[in-house]
Design a protein around this motif. Structure first.
Motif, mmCIF file in Angstrom:
data_model
loop_
_atom_site.group_PDB
_atom_site.id
_atom_site.type_symbol
_atom_site.label_atom_id
_atom_site.label_comp_id
_atom_site.label_asym_id
_atom_site.label_seq_id
_atom_site.Cartn_x
_atom_site.Cartn_y
_atom_site.Cartn_z
ATOM 1 N N VAL A 5 0.861 -1.187 0.000
ATOM 2 C CA VAL A 5 0.000 0.000 0.000
ATOM 3 C C VAL A 5 0.897 1.236 0.000
ATOM 4 C CG1 VAL A 5 -1.779 1.276 1.236
ATOM 5 C CG2 VAL A 5 -1.810 -1.225 1.250
ATOM 6 N N SER A 6 0.676 2.106 -0.961
ATOM 7 C CA SER A 6 1.527 3.282 -1.092
ATOM 8 C C SER A 6 0.939 4.484 -0.369
ATOM 9 C CB SER A 6 1.694 3.624 -2.574
ATOM 10 O OG SER A 6 0.453 4.074 -3.108
ATOM 11 N N ASP A 7 1.778 5.519 -0.175
ATOM 12 C CA ASP A 7 1.283 6.765 0.404
ATOM 13 C C ASP A 7 0.176 7.353 -0.451
ATOM 14 O OD1 ASP A 7 3.006 6.602 2.502
ATOM 15 O OD2 ASP A 7 4.524 7.919 1.632
ATOM 16 N N TRP A 8 0.312 7.225 -1.767
ATOM 17 C CA TRP A 8 -0.702 7.777 -2.675
ATOM 18 C C TRP A 8 -2.035 7.088 -2.443
ATOM 19 C CZ3 TRP A 8 -3.731 5.469 -6.445
ATOM 20 C CH2 TRP A 8 -4.460 6.351 -7.259
ATOM 21 N N GLN A 9 -2.027 5.782 -2.246
ATOM 22 C CA GLN A 9 -3.267 5.055 -2.014
ATOM 23 C C GLN A 9 -3.911 5.457 -0.685
ATOM 24 O OE1 GLN A 9 -1.384 1.224 -2.710
ATOM 25 N NE2 GLN A 9 -2.929 0.764 -4.280
ATOM 26 N N LEU A 10 -3.089 5.762 0.307
ATOM 27 C CA LEU A 10 -3.638 6.186 1.596
ATOM 28 C C LEU A 10 -4.286 7.565 1.505
ATOM 29 C CD1 LEU A 10 -0.921 4.995 4.145
ATOM 30 C CD2 LEU A 10 -3.164 3.991 3.709
ATOM 31 N N ARG A 11 -3.960 8.322 0.477
ATOM 32 C CA ARG A 11 -4.580 9.634 0.277
ATOM 33 C C ARG A 11 -5.814 9.550 -0.612
ATOM 34 N NH1 ARG A 11 0.950 11.165 -0.092
ATOM 35 N NH2 ARG A 11 0.850 11.180 -2.382
ATOM 36 N N HIS A 12 -6.215 8.338 -0.970
ATOM 37 C CA HIS A 12 -7.390 8.152 -1.828
ATOM 38 C C HIS A 12 -8.647 8.632 -1.105
ATOM 39 C CE1 HIS A 12 -10.420 6.057 -4.294
ATOM 40 N NE2 HIS A 12 -9.496 5.993 -5.226
ATOM 41 N N GLU A 14 -11.412 7.329 -0.792
ATOM 42 C CA GLU A 14 -12.154 6.271 -0.113
ATOM 43 C C GLU A 14 -11.444 5.785 1.144
ATOM 44 O OE1 GLU A 14 -15.163 5.437 -0.772
ATOM 45 O OE2 GLU A 14 -15.188 6.842 -2.460
ATOM 46 N N VAL A 15 -10.367 6.485 1.514
ATOM 47 C CA VAL A 15 -9.624 6.152 2.735
ATOM 48 C C VAL A 15 -9.669 7.350 3.679
ATOM 49 C CG1 VAL A 15 -7.369 5.545 3.704
ATOM 50 C CG2 VAL A 15 -8.091 4.566 1.506
#
Length: 273
Positions: A5-12, A14-15
């Motif tokens: 899980v990337s930092d970018w995904q954590l900024r999605h 839906e998070v």
């Protein structure tokens, strides 16, 4: 990071970041169990779910506290864990006999939860919880013992003031709040869920009544806005008025926003103004 899980995904979008180092799927933010599981990831040994969180797990409705989504934990004194955006930490020992397992979670017992709430909620809210406990057959004579064990703790005075006023017949938490307002103001204690008949015909079971004064009070919650319920209310009210009863109806806007007006209206109806 280990799961990819990337930092970018954590900024999605839906998070949701629930605290400095904890993230939740947006779809899970409204679910109490997911918030609890997230907080327990960083909880110290001996932590017990308590206060408003324990009340929710016991399915006690606590009025007047707003939408507090933080998870409440009681931890041993001296623990370094601190409160943060998603949790409230209470430094208080919880002996084993004062804990239970609910849904696989370690939670304060119903009686300990009641005592903990006495320190953090208004007396009217504690009365609402007391009424719910009595309705579930919690022994009324157990409350004094709970207070005695808590000697010297915050909330004892509130618990002592409330414990003898509980009534298992309370119809809703807001009815309990209204009853507290009446009792605190020195008005006579009403009869709850009073059944009214006229010439042998059933007219209704009302929230609160003073039969000797032929005065009754109904608390109208959200359900009373439904058309079918509203129509039934009107028809029943007409029958009660014709039978010689004074019918007073209040909403949460009255109880919470204009309590003095509520008191003055009831006093006048009872002939105590």
């Amino acid at each position: 990071m280990a799961a990819g899980v990337s930092d970018w995904q954590l900024r999605h979008r839906e998070v949701v970041r629930s605290s400095r180092d904890t993230y939740l799927p947006r779809a899970g933010v409204d679910e109490l169990r997911q918030r609890i599981d997230a907080v327990l990831l960083g909880a110290p040994p001996g932590a017990v779910l308590s206060h408003l969180t324990a009340a929710a797990l016991w399915r006690f409705e606590v009025p007047l506290v707003g939408d507090d989504r933080r998870v409440h934990l009681s931890v041993p004194p001296g623990s370094r864990v601190r409160s943060r955006a998603d949790r409230v930490v209470h430094a208080s020992p919880v002996p084993g006999p004062e804990t239970r397992r609910l849904h696989g979670l370690l939670v304060t017992s119903a009686s300990r939860t009641w005592m903990d709430l006495a320190a953090v909620v208004p007396p009217a809210a504690l009365l609402a919880v007391t009424d719910q406990m009595l309705a579930r057959r919690f022994p009324a004579d157990e409350f004094p013992a709970v207070v005695a064990r808590a000697r010297g703790r915050r909330g004892v005075a509130t618990a002592r003031a409330v414990m003898s006023l509980g009534d298992p017949l309370a119809g809703s938490p807001m009815e309990s709040v209204l009853r507290w307002i009446l009792l605190e103001a020195g008005l006579p204690c009403p009869v709850l869920q009073h059944v009214i008949r006229a010439r042998g015909r059933f007219l209704g079971q009302v929230d609160m009544a003073w039969p000797d004064r032929r005065v009754l009070v109904e608390f109208d919650g959200e359900v009373h806005r439904e058309r079918r319920v509203f129509v039934d209310d009107v028809r029943r009210q007409n029958g009660l008025v014709l039978a010689g009863w004074t019918v007073l109806r209040f909403t949460s806007a009255d109880v919470l926003g204009r309590p003095q007006h509520v008191l003055a209206t009831i006093r006048a109806a009872l002939g105590l103004a």
